[in-house]
Design a protein around this motif. Structure first.
Motif, PDB file in Angstrom:
ATOM      1  N   TYR A  37     -23.827 -43.261  64.369  1.00 23.91           N
ATOM      2  CA  TYR A  37     -24.029 -42.006  64.910  1.00 23.91           C
ATOM      3  C   TYR A  37     -24.070 -42.119  66.613  1.00 23.91           C
ATOM      4  O   TYR A  37     -23.473 -41.135  66.915  1.00 23.91           O
ATOM      5  N   ILE A  38     -24.363 -43.265  67.303  1.00 21.80           N
ATOM      6  CA  ILE A  38     -24.327 -43.377  68.548  1.00 21.80           C
ATOM      7  C   ILE A  38     -22.876 -43.453  69.160  1.00 21.80           C
ATOM      8  O   ILE A  38     -22.564 -42.870  70.147  1.00 21.80           O
ATOM      9  N   SER A  39     -22.200 -44.355  68.628  1.00 24.19           N
ATOM     10  CA  SER A  39     -20.753 -44.672  68.664  1.00 24.19           C
ATOM     11  C   SER A  39     -20.077 -43.205  68.723  1.00 24.19           C
ATOM     12  O   SER A  39     -19.206 -42.759  69.408  1.00 24.19           O
ATOM     13  N   ASN A  40     -20.299 -42.358  67.640  1.00 24.75           N
ATOM     14  CA  ASN A  40     -19.762 -41.047  67.385  1.00 24.75           C
ATOM     15  C   ASN A  40     -20.051 -40.150  68.417  1.00 24.75           C
ATOM     16  O   ASN A  40     -19.093 -39.504  69.009  1.00 24.75           O
ATOM     17  N   VAL A  41     -21.298 -40.044  68.887  1.00 20.45           N
ATOM     18  CA  VAL A  41     -21.954 -39.131  70.100  1.00 20.45           C
ATOM     19  C   VAL A  41     -21.127 -39.419  71.227  1.00 20.45           C
ATOM     20  O   VAL A  41     -20.546 -38.600  71.769  1.00 20.45           O
ATOM     21  N   MET A  42     -21.095 -40.583  71.545  1.00 16.80           N
ATOM     22  CA  MET A  42     -20.809 -41.084  73.005  1.00 16.80           C
ATOM     23  C   MET A  42     -19.088 -41.103  73.029  1.00 16.80           C
ATOM     24  O   MET A  42     -18.377 -40.826  73.991  1.00 16.80           O
ATOM     25  N   PHE A  43     -18.431 -41.682  71.878  1.00 22.02           N
ATOM     26  CA  PHE A  43     -17.062 -41.947  71.942  1.00 22.02           C
ATOM     27  C   PHE A  43     -16.181 -40.961  71.343  1.00 22.02           C
ATOM     28  O   PHE A  43     -15.005 -40.365  71.935  1.00 22.02           O
ATOM     29  N   GLU A  44     -16.732 -40.287  70.214  1.00 20.49           N
ATOM     30  CA  GLU A  44     -15.956 -39.085  69.495  1.00 20.49           C
ATOM     31  C   GLU A  44     -16.011 -37.815  70.195  1.00 20.49           C
ATOM     32  O   GLU A  44     -15.225 -37.031  70.325  1.00 20.49           O
ATOM     33  N   ASN A  45     -17.301 -37.676  70.483  1.00 23.00           N
ATOM     34  CA  ASN A  45     -17.610 -36.115  71.254  1.00 23.00           C
ATOM     35  C   ASN A  45     -17.766 -36.366  72.525  1.00 23.00           C
ATOM     36  O   ASN A  45     -18.177 -35.333  73.174  1.00 23.00           O
TER      37      ASN A  45
END
Length: 154
Positions: A37-45
């Motif tokens: 979830y952290i990589s999604n928040v920072m890198f995807e969003n």
């Protein structure tokens, strides 16, 4: 994601993206492996704050005692804050953060959703959904919380 891979990508994104002012907290069990979830928040969003803090709550083998401190700075704008707590302790996370001078703007946490046709995994998924989350257990402020759902299909 392994911490080394995460840091490599984080440094690139932190250098080029606009950052939101303030501090964001991200809960992680083990900082050697960054939750999805952290990589999604920072890198995807592309949601990166000026100050990003990974919060890790570690249960100790002793029944009592609470220690908290910043473990290390991983990169510019990225720190680790560890709370070591005895297995019999019930802690006030918000109070501990205030005592250390952490004034968070937002708190991110991960939620896992399991989709499966396997009966055993489906039973596990139902139990997981019915169990109170750590957000409820630690009584985190609801006005600052952002849950990020990660769906696992098995």
């Amino acid at each position: 994601m392994k911490i080394g891979d995460f840091l490599e990508k984080y440094k690139q994104v932190y250098a080029r993206e606009n950052k939101i002012s303030g501090t964001a907290l991200f809960f992680a069990r083990d900082i050697n492996y960054v939750p999805r979830y952290i990589s999604n928040v920072m890198f995807e969003n592309n949601i990166i704050y000026e100050d990003n803090i990974f919060i890790s709550i570690v249960k100790c083998e002793s029944p009592f005692g609470v220690k908290s401190s910043f473990a290390k700075d991983l990169a510019k704008g990225l720190r680790v804050f560890e709370i070591n707590v005895g297995y019999m302790e019930v802690i006030d996370v918000v109070q501990i953060l205030k005592e250390k001078g952490i004034q968070e703007k937002t708190i991110f946490y991960g939620i896992e959703d399991i989709l499966t046709s396997n009966l055993i995994w489906r039973a596990f998924s139902v139990i997981k959904k019915l169990s109170p989350s750590f957000v409820q257990f630690y009584k985190l402020p609801s006005d600052k919380l952002h849950g990020v759902l990660t769906r696992f299909e098995m």
